[in-house]
Design an enzyme around this catalytic site. Structure first.
Site, PDB file in Angstrom:
ATOM      1  N   GLU A   1      -3.862  -9.385   3.756  1.00  0.00           N
ATOM      2  CA  GLU A   1      -4.677  -9.060   4.938  1.00  0.00           C
ATOM      3  C   GLU A   1      -5.822 -10.047   5.159  1.00  0.00           C
ATOM      4  O   GLU A   1      -6.178 -10.359   6.290  1.00  0.00           O
ATOM      5  CB  GLU A   1      -5.250  -7.646   4.812  1.00  0.00           C
ATOM      6  CG  GLU A   1      -4.255  -6.528   5.062  1.00  0.00           C
ATOM      7  CD  GLU A   1      -3.388  -6.180   3.865  1.00  0.00           C
ATOM      8  OE1 GLU A   1      -3.424  -6.908   2.846  1.00  0.00           O
ATOM      9  OE2 GLU A   1      -2.650  -5.181   3.950  1.00  0.00           O
TER      10      GLU A   1
ATOM     11  N   GLU B   1       0.837  -1.209   0.000  1.00  0.00           N
ATOM     12  CA  GLU B   1       0.000   0.000   0.000  1.00  0.00           C
ATOM     13  C   GLU B   1       0.870   1.257   0.000  1.00  0.00           C
ATOM     14  O   GLU B   1       0.543   2.251  -0.645  1.00  0.00           O
ATOM     15  CB  GLU B   1      -0.945  -0.005   1.211  1.00  0.00           C
ATOM     16  CG  GLU B   1      -2.028  -1.073   1.081  1.00  0.00           C
ATOM     17  CD  GLU B   1      -3.006  -1.038   2.241  1.00  0.00           C
ATOM     18  OE1 GLU B   1      -2.573  -1.345   3.369  1.00  0.00           O
ATOM     19  OE2 GLU B   1      -4.181  -0.680   2.026  1.00  0.00           O
TER      20      GLU B   1
END
Ligand SMILES: NC(=O)c1ccc[n+]([C@@H]2O[C@H](COP(=O)([O-])OP(=O)(O)OC[C@H]3O[C@@H](n4cnc5c(N)ncnc54)[C@H](O)[C@@H]3O)[C@@H](O)[C@H]2O)c1
Length: 697
Positions: A125, A105
């Site tokens: 995640e 990210e």
């Protein structure tokens, strides 16, 4: 101490270097340091392009697990990513090792991305019950379109650099091992070209094609199949879809909401427990971390059957030579043939190359003579589950094997001390209980005998890691941890069918809970004869094991998948269980013989009797010290039997239900069903009396 994040300049390139061993995790010092270094870079009039690069073996490899469960200290990752993206000089990320989760990210907040050819990128995640919460679900699809973003985010799959390039996630792949050198070269090129700032948030081109397409419905259907009952994968689809239906800022807000929902889900708690438990099981109670480990270079295996072959593959995969000893040439040829077929199948699926097939086969030698085990550092016996045969074999091994060789048994249930008693070196004897298929299942239940030396214990735990398994050290008793609990569940499931349930009803309750297969589909996979042999052994030993309709199946040769019929029927070449009226008739006949009038059985009763009986047994296992901690039991069940990780394991799940409720139900079945399996564990009573859970142990 080196600074965690430092700003330096090389000519006109401002270099931001993260140096936070071991994996440059995105902890608070990194987030705060990045903000500061970025400001320095912004203000440095002589820097025209900024480069973000990491020291050590990897780019930012994800969140800092030390921060899990604690309040997050500012700045938040989203602020850092926004700050990177909003910088008015071009920012280049140079990725090596792995860019995972928050690490990827962060890279998506940069304007240009370069990866070394050996790098891998991913947003894992979902494996912890979450979704990427720092803009990943909004930025990734802006680079790749919906399909790849959905795939990566709902599965957590890692993509290699070349794939990342073709998907549009990185702009360039560089050879070599020096991310800084490659990054600097790219940054200089960009500076020379006066390259513009290029914010992912502003890109629209990859979104247009997928707007209003059926891809989101398709992914929901596929998640329904592959991740049934799970919460986070669906929220991942929702979040990615928001990138296509909402403006960027609102998409981020939606991502945040969905992220919070995941954070609050009990599944997230289960997955986090499983994540830490997997690390914790490597620490064996009472075994010092510096216990010496024996060097294992050569492995011997006795028996080339279902288990022996799979076990051999594990060691060959790790590059260790293996000698398999069988009783007859025919059995040996058959066993080696199965191993080759398994490897060939992996090659067909592209998992290994044809050359690797040959390399691994070349490491596996067949033999009919125990003499060929003289050089072995470790021998694992995997013959029929029969104490007399095993004792005979260990007697021979004791004579043949060199001093210091580890003598292990893959027995599923038998007494390791009794096996060790026929040798002159019980300190070298240990259980190494693999799960079927042994080349696939991740669990290795290592069983300590009363004489097993610490060195041997430490060695088998280290070996588990070496061959890519999760090793759990357990004590010696009938069935150890896994099968002792499984057999309680199996007996209860069989009794439920005696009383009126159908095998498919029992199996459905278990698959609805999240198991990949039910009790009876699993019996068919393992072989009905396996349980039958065990029951017969125990009957021989004088135990009172009542007759069951499962015995009848075995006696009729319905041995499960391998004979095309067991509890279910199997079409030629298929592994899908099909209910069989023949079995219904056999069950009805059995009930009649036993004088049982079948009754209607609720799903709730099935769930309680199959699961609470296991939890009660688990508590007894803890009380006796067979398992060191509840988390050892949880890992055995997650990796050995497919217990859904998102429920955290049976003991963690029990705490979530409430031990008082479980104890009450156990007592109810003690009074209605009876049997020692429903005698409440002393530990369970004690925990309830003290208002505690297993987690408090
Ligand atoms: N099948 C499972 O799911 C499973 C799982 C875990 C553990 N186990 C345990 O593993 C062991 C082996 O089970 P399996 O399912 O592989 O059995 P199997 O019947 O498939 O294979 C046993 C093999 O051992 C050979 N053998 C018998 N006596 C021998 C001897 N004296 N010397 C050399 N070879 C000999 C046989 O020829 C046969 O090929 C058992 O103790 C079983 O309880 C089985």
């Amino acid at each position: 101490m080196p600074q965690v994040v430092r700003y330096t300049r090389e000519d006109n390139i401002g270099v931001i270097t993260i140096d936070y061993p071991p994996v440059n995790a995105m902890g608070h010092p990194v987030r705060a340091g990045l903000m500061e270094a970025l400001q320095q870079g912004q203000g440095d009039v002589r820097a025209s392009v900024l480069l973000l690069v990491c020291e050590g073996r990897t780019f930012i490899a994800g969140a800092d697990i030390r921060e899990f469960g604690k309040p997050i200290q500012a700045p938040w990752l989203t602020e850092v990513v926004d700050a990177l993206e909003n910088t008015d000089k071009p920012v280049v990320a140079a990725i090596h090792g792995t860019a995972l989760g928050g690490g990827l990210e962060t890279a998506l907040g940069c304007h240009y991305r370069l990866a070394l050819a050996s790098a891998r990128l991913g947003l894992p995640e979902v494996k912890l019950g979450l979704l990427p919460g720092a803009g990943g679900t909004q930025r990734l699809p802006r680079l790749t379109g919906a399909e790849a973003a959905l795939d990566m985010i709902t599965t957590g799959r890692f993509v290699p650099a070349d794939e990342a390039l073709s998907l549009g996630i990185v702009d360039r792949v560089a050879e070599g091992t020096d991310p800084k050198a490659a990054g600097l070269a790219y940054a200089r090129e960009l500076a020379e070209q006066n390259a513009a700032v290029r914010r992912v948030r502003e890109r629209e081109d990859r979104l247009a094609g997928d707007r209003g397409s059926d891809i989101f419905a398709r992914f929901r259907a596929s998640v329904e199949k592959k991740a049934k009952g799970q919460f986070a994968p669906f929220r991942c689809v929702d979040a990615v879809e928001a990138a296509f239906t909402l403006p960027f800022e609102e998409g981020l807000k939606r991502e945040r909401e969905l992220f919070s929902q995941c954070m609050e889900s009990p599944q997230r708690a289960g997955l986090i427990h499983a994540f830490f438990a997997e690390r914790e099981v490597a620490k064996v109670k009472g075994l010092s971390r510096d216990t010496p480990v024996r060097d294992v270079q050569k492995v011997g295996i006795i028996g080339a059957g279902t288990m022996g072959g799979g076990i051999a593959m594990n060691f060959a995969n790790a590059g260790l030579p293996v000698t398999i000893v069988e009783v007859a040439q025919e059995a040996l040829d058959k066993g080696l043939g199965v191993i080759r077929r398994n490897y060939e199948n992996s090659a067909k699926k592209g998992r290994i190359s044809q050359q690797q097939v040959e390399e691994r086969m070349a490491l596996i030698h067949g033999s009919l003579s125990y003499e060929d085990l003289r050089e072995a550092d470790l021998v694992i016996e995997a013959v029929f589950e029969d104490m007399a045969i095993k004792k005979e074999i260990f007697g021979t091994l004791d004579k043949v094997c060199k001093p210091g060789a580890i003598l292990a048994s893959n027995t599923s249930t038998l007494d390791i001390d009794e096996i060790a008693s026929v040798t002159s070196r019980p300190e070298d004897v240990v259980g190494m209980h693999f799960f079927s298929p042994a080349n696939v299942m991740k669990l290795l239940e290592n069983v300590r005998g009363s004489a097993t030396s610490d060195e041997v214990k430490a060695t088998v735990m280290a070996l588990a890691k070496k061959i890519g398994k999760v090793g759990v050290m357990v004590g010696n008793c009938y069935g150890f941890v896994g099968n002792r609990m499984l057999h309680k569940r199996g007996a209860e499931a069989t009794a439920l069918v005696d009383e009126g349930a159908t095998p498919q009803q029992v199996d459905k309750v278990l698959t609805d809970l999240g198991y990949p297969m039910g009790q009876f589909a699993m019996s068919d996979l393992a072989g009905i004869d396996v349980g039958y042999r065990i029951r017969q052994e125990r009957r021989k030993a004088g135990e009172d094991i009542p007759p069951s309709w499962m015995d009848k199946l075995a006696e009729q040769g319905r041995l499960g998948q391998k004979t095309g019929a067991g509890v279910y029927r199997y079409e030629e070449g298929s592994r899908t269980p099909v209910p069989d009226p023949e079995v219904d008739r056999l069950i009805a006949e059995f009930r009649q013989e036993q004088g049982i009038t079948p009754r209607e059985i609720s799903d709730q009763e099935i769930l309680e009797r199959c699961m609470y009986v296991m939890i009660n047994e688990g508590a007894k296992i803890l009380e006796e010290g067979i398992a060191d901690r509840p988390l050892d039991i949880d890992i055995v069940w997650i990796y050995g039997y497919g217990f859904p990780a998102w429920r955290g394991g049976p003991m963690f799940w029990a705490d979530q239900i409430g031990l008082d409720r479980i104890l009450g139900t156990v007592k109810g079945y003690r009074d209605s069903v009876g049997g020692e399996q429903w005698q409440p564990a002393v530990l369970l009573e004690k925990l309830v009396a003290e208002g505690k859970g297993f987690a408090d142990l």
